[in-house]
Design an enzyme around this catalytic site. Structure first.
Site, mmCIF file in Angstrom:
data_model
loop_
_atom_site.group_PDB
_atom_site.id
_atom_site.type_symbol
_atom_site.label_atom_id
_atom_site.label_comp_id
_atom_site.label_asym_id
_atom_site.label_seq_id
_atom_site.Cartn_x
_atom_site.Cartn_y
_atom_site.Cartn_z
ATOM 1 N N GLY A 86 58.253 -11.026 -95.847
ATOM 2 C CA GLY A 86 59.664 -11.333 -96.064
ATOM 3 C C GLY A 86 59.955 -11.607 -97.529
ATOM 4 O O GLY A 86 59.307 -12.421 -98.172
ATOM 5 N N GLU A 101 84.052 -18.555 -93.686
ATOM 6 C CA GLU A 101 84.239 -17.708 -94.862
ATOM 7 C C GLU A 101 84.814 -16.339 -94.492
ATOM 8 O O GLU A 101 85.725 -15.829 -95.150
ATOM 9 C CB GLU A 101 82.899 -17.546 -95.597
ATOM 10 C CG GLU A 101 82.521 -18.822 -96.343
ATOM 11 C CD GLU A 101 81.035 -18.924 -96.695
ATOM 12 O OE1 GLU A 101 80.669 -19.865 -97.405
ATOM 13 O OE2 GLU A 101 80.246 -18.068 -96.247
ATOM 14 N N VAL A 115 56.962 -5.186 -90.453
ATOM 15 C CA VAL A 115 55.766 -5.764 -89.848
ATOM 16 C C VAL A 115 55.916 -5.745 -88.338
ATOM 17 O O VAL A 115 56.947 -6.144 -87.793
ATOM 18 C CB VAL A 115 55.544 -7.207 -90.349
ATOM 19 C CG1 VAL A 115 54.376 -7.849 -89.599
ATOM 20 C CG2 VAL A 115 55.265 -7.198 -91.840
ATOM 21 N N ASP A 173 63.943 -20.226 -92.873
ATOM 22 C CA ASP A 173 64.690 -20.380 -91.618
ATOM 23 C C ASP A 173 63.786 -20.361 -90.394
ATOM 24 O O ASP A 173 64.097 -20.985 -89.380
ATOM 25 C CB ASP A 173 65.706 -19.238 -91.463
ATOM 26 C CG ASP A 173 66.869 -19.358 -92.434
ATOM 27 O OD1 ASP A 173 66.862 -20.291 -93.258
ATOM 28 O OD2 ASP A 173 67.785 -18.520 -92.357
ATOM 29 N N ALA A 216 69.532 -21.809 -97.731
ATOM 30 C CA ALA A 216 68.796 -21.182 -98.830
ATOM 31 C C ALA A 216 67.983 -22.195 -99.650
ATOM 32 O O ALA A 216 66.808 -21.943 -99.941
ATOM 33 C CB ALA A 216 69.750 -20.394 -99.725
ATOM 34 N N GLY A 230 62.909 -12.713 -98.698
ATOM 35 C CA GLY A 230 64.122 -13.530 -98.790
ATOM 36 C C GLY A 230 63.894 -14.688 -99.753
ATOM 37 O O GLY A 230 63.004 -14.650 -100.598
ATOM 38 N N PHE A 231 64.694 -15.729 -99.603
ATOM 39 C CA PHE A 231 64.582 -16.860 -100.522
ATOM 40 C C PHE A 231 63.191 -17.485 -100.480
ATOM 41 O O PHE A 231 62.612 -17.807 -101.513
ATOM 42 C CB PHE A 231 65.627 -17.925 -100.187
ATOM 43 C CG PHE A 231 67.020 -17.519 -100.538
ATOM 44 C CD1 PHE A 231 67.407 -17.422 -101.862
ATOM 45 C CD2 PHE A 231 67.951 -17.228 -99.562
ATOM 46 C CE1 PHE A 231 68.686 -17.040 -102.214
ATOM 47 C CE2 PHE A 231 69.235 -16.838 -99.897
ATOM 48 C CZ PHE A 231 69.609 -16.748 -101.216
ATOM 49 N N GLY A 232 62.648 -17.645 -99.275
ATOM 50 C CA GLY A 232 61.347 -18.287 -99.149
ATOM 51 C C GLY A 232 60.230 -17.424 -99.705
ATOM 52 O O GLY A 232 59.481 -17.833 -100.599
#
Lengths: 453, 453
Positions: free
Chosen positions: A29, A188, A97, A317, A333, A31-33
């Site tokens: 992944g 939003e 994956v 997450d 995030a 993403g942010f992590g």
């Protein structure tokens, strides 16, 4: 601080299996992590193998602006290779994956497999239809660029269709937009759709009155933005209503089909439904063969490892992390970013034979935007809304975007959108053709030899 | 100057059929010709009905930069509604025109029809596979945003695939790129692909050497950029070869399939083939029921009307216009722009009962770019190349982009690309989902009532 103990207790750092080579850290992944973990391993003597099914890191907090034609897809995403291009110990692999084999310490993906010494699972969440997968067809979620472009295309097309049909089109719900779920994304989206209709579309169409577009925001709970202080929630609701969004709380969606939605027994005709009601863990978590929580998350120890495996970390997450007060950290995030950096430190410690450290989240606050000059923010005990919160929101989001290019483009997009009252990313583009057979993308003849060494 | 004569000679302006209402001008196509015609009719007492099958005007000269990941799709296109939003006498309709009925003066499109007093056909050209339509699948052209995104996606994916396979991948032509046709588009594509490999990809991949990517530029004729002076052609060829592009002239493509191309009997393995070898008129021209030239173009009189119909103008690439020296004007943006403006003036004259005027093209010169700091230009007798031509090319293209926003974004994109050596629009995005039945886009219940009154 965890003490060094026996391996059975799971608190002992794991030396590399074979000391002649550098240990391999596989990160699932980007993403942010995952991306922050990879970057924080820059100077570590490990090889990093970062797999993602997309070639880009996505700044999800701004995804709703792509869905509502304020920003381009290119503005809020960076090619992962670009982000780590200077980091020679990282190899990036584009691939989905399919399973994690903890027994043999292998991650399998479409096109190959890779062995790990340490694994960081940062696969994130996906849209949760709570047992109604058939709703996905009519009510796209908002987790990927594809979702956002699907939403955008749909919103632009219903306005075109309404213009083609002229005044009689309202009865069929062509210009009725239903957003399900009043969390940050839902709020939003609802605000942004209403703004497009009011500020942008109104000057573009001749035969319909775009300001008559209805935007409904539904939530099963008793208030919007439940993660926030009750007073701020209430303020957000009032702001939404001032903008013309119809907020319906305690509203249970019972059906979604081509024509509209059924809520608390009431039928609402609506050609556009956006699903922002919930997320669940990536199905990949199931291949870890451990018990997951109700949202499909993996429980982790204070040092971010799975209790069942000393070599596998889960962050972002997808991790269920309880802090010292027993609270589970939310899927935000900043949590993922901090966990990504922390996991990198812990891997360095493990490699050096030092004990791992417990993660603790430094909560800098949170904020949600509702529309132009309207937002709410909670920073510690300081709770505020309005223009100040909105400016803070803009500033923080610009700051955390990855890459100078993205910051420049997003800033420019906002100036056009908020000062010029335009949404210029309003193109309806036919999707690129998928060429049959031209590129047999996942079946490579040497796909089994893709170890990162 | 044409004199007022009898209607049979076709030189008499046509008053509106019914003097109580404003005459209706239908314009097919929102490209350079159609859009400029619509804008130039701003103060005319006519109603304008502008139909395009896309919701955006596309700046085609920069399309190759979207295909090679230098710019975003949003940067070089503007929603047509946005461009004419302040012009109250224009109605924009998104729809594909299916036929023109000159007898009843009706234009039919998917979703409705519209009557005209004057018709401007500015439907442009499409890719020409010269009797080999099956090649389209393997070798996309470069006429629409969709084409460009298809190319971009393919180029990015072969690099990913090569990285997945590692060093052995070269034999299969995974990193061999063939561009067919050495006109401006072909030359620009070949140069840009080579630059991506050399300057951008080289830092991003670990297991392959992107500089070993081969780029071949093929043309059936004896030189590149045949529209230019021979010396400049030669210079362009040398520039391309200096950049590492293999230029093959007098090269006839005999076959294109999944594995590669066959040229003059030689087999070249190549997973990526881009077709820039030719264009032909929009099939819509056939519904005009007149003879077309070999390229499918409609011959027009000096005042831009069809010889066979006093109410139908044809402009832009689709028009075959011979100037006073008997030369046919080339399919270039400036020709279409000037014809669009001219046709608007002629329609105003017709409405006012004045005689129409002959069009004459003011040739300001032409230029083509090859790569960073390499271009050629012909301005009257002044022929030059190199950095100066390239800067002129950048300046002129920025200037002619429609909309301040696009100019700002493109300028920024170029700064990143040429100064920062990055191509940041390098996302592989899954195409938006087309939702079955959710929006029955073309079948509207009131579709037959779409007259512009």
């Amino acid at each position: 601080m965890p003490q060094e103990t026996t391996s059975e207790r799971g608190d002992v750092p794991i030396p590399p299996a074979d000391s002649k080579r550098r240990p391999c850290v596989v990160i699932i992944g980007g993403g942010f992590g995952g991306l922050n973990a990879a970057r924080a391993l820059k100077r570590a003597s490990v090889d990093v193998f970062l797999i993602d099914r997309h070639n880009h890191h996505l700044f999800q907090p701004l995804l709703y602006q792509v869905a509502t034609a304020g920003l381009s897809a290119d503005d809020i995403a960076s090619p992962i290779r670009e982000v780590v291009r200077r980091q020679q110990n990282v190899q990036v692999m584009l691939g989905e994956v399919t399973s994690i084999d903890r027994e043999s310490r292998v991650v399998r993906y479409e096109g190959g497999e890779v062995n790990y010494d340490y694994l960081v699972v940062a696969a994130g969440m996906q849209t949760n239809y709570f047992g109604n997968p058939q709703w996905e067809e009519q009510a796209p979620g908002l987790k990927t660029l594809r979702d956002a472009l699907t939403c955008r295309r749909h919103i632009l097309e219903v306005f075109e269709q309404a213009e083609r049909e002229g005044e009689g089109s309202e009865g069929r719900g062509l210009l009725t937009f239903v957003v399900v779920g009043a969390g940050a994304t839902g709020v939003e989206m609802a605000g942004a759709i209403r703004e497009i209709a009011y500020q942008v579309m109104v000057k573009d169409f001749r035969r319909i009155d775009p300001t008559r577009a209805r935007v409904l925001l539904l939530d099963a709970g008793p208030r919007v933005l439940t993660g926030y202080d009750e007073e701020l929630s209430e303020r957000a609701r009032r702001d939404l209503e001032k903008m013309g969004v119809e907020v319906r709380l305690n509203a249970m969606v019972e059906a979604i089909d081509e024509e509209g939605v059924t809520v608390n027994g009431e039928r609402i005709l609506a050609k556009t439904v956006v699903w922002a009601a919930g997320v669940k863990g990536s199905p990949l978590a199931e291949t870890l063969n451990v018990e997951l929580d109700r949202m499909g998350r993996v429980s982790v120890r204070p040092d971010l490892r799975m209790p069942e495996d000393d070599r596998v970390f889960v962050i972002g997450d997808l991790a269920r992390f309880e802090n010292e007060d027993g609270e589970v950290l939310p899927g935000l995030a900043p949590v993922a970013v901090q966990q990504g950096k922390h996991v990198a430190e812990n891997i360095k410690r493990a490699v050096e034979g030092k004990p791992l450290e417990a993660f603790s989240y430094w909560d800098r606050g949170k904020m949600a935007t509702i529309g132009r000059a309207r937002a709410i923010a909670e920073i510690g005990d300081w709770k505020f809304g309005g223009l100040l919160a909105w400016l803070a929101w803009l500033f923080v989001h610009l700051l955390f975007l990855i890459g100078f290019r993205n910051r420049a483009y997003v800033l420019m997009g906002w100036i056009f959108a908020y000062v010029g009252m335009r949404r210029s990313a309003r193109l309806i583009v036919d999707p690129p053709k998928e060429r049959a057979g031209a590129l047999n993308f996942w079946q490579s003849p040497r796909a089994d030899e893709v170890h990162a060494e």
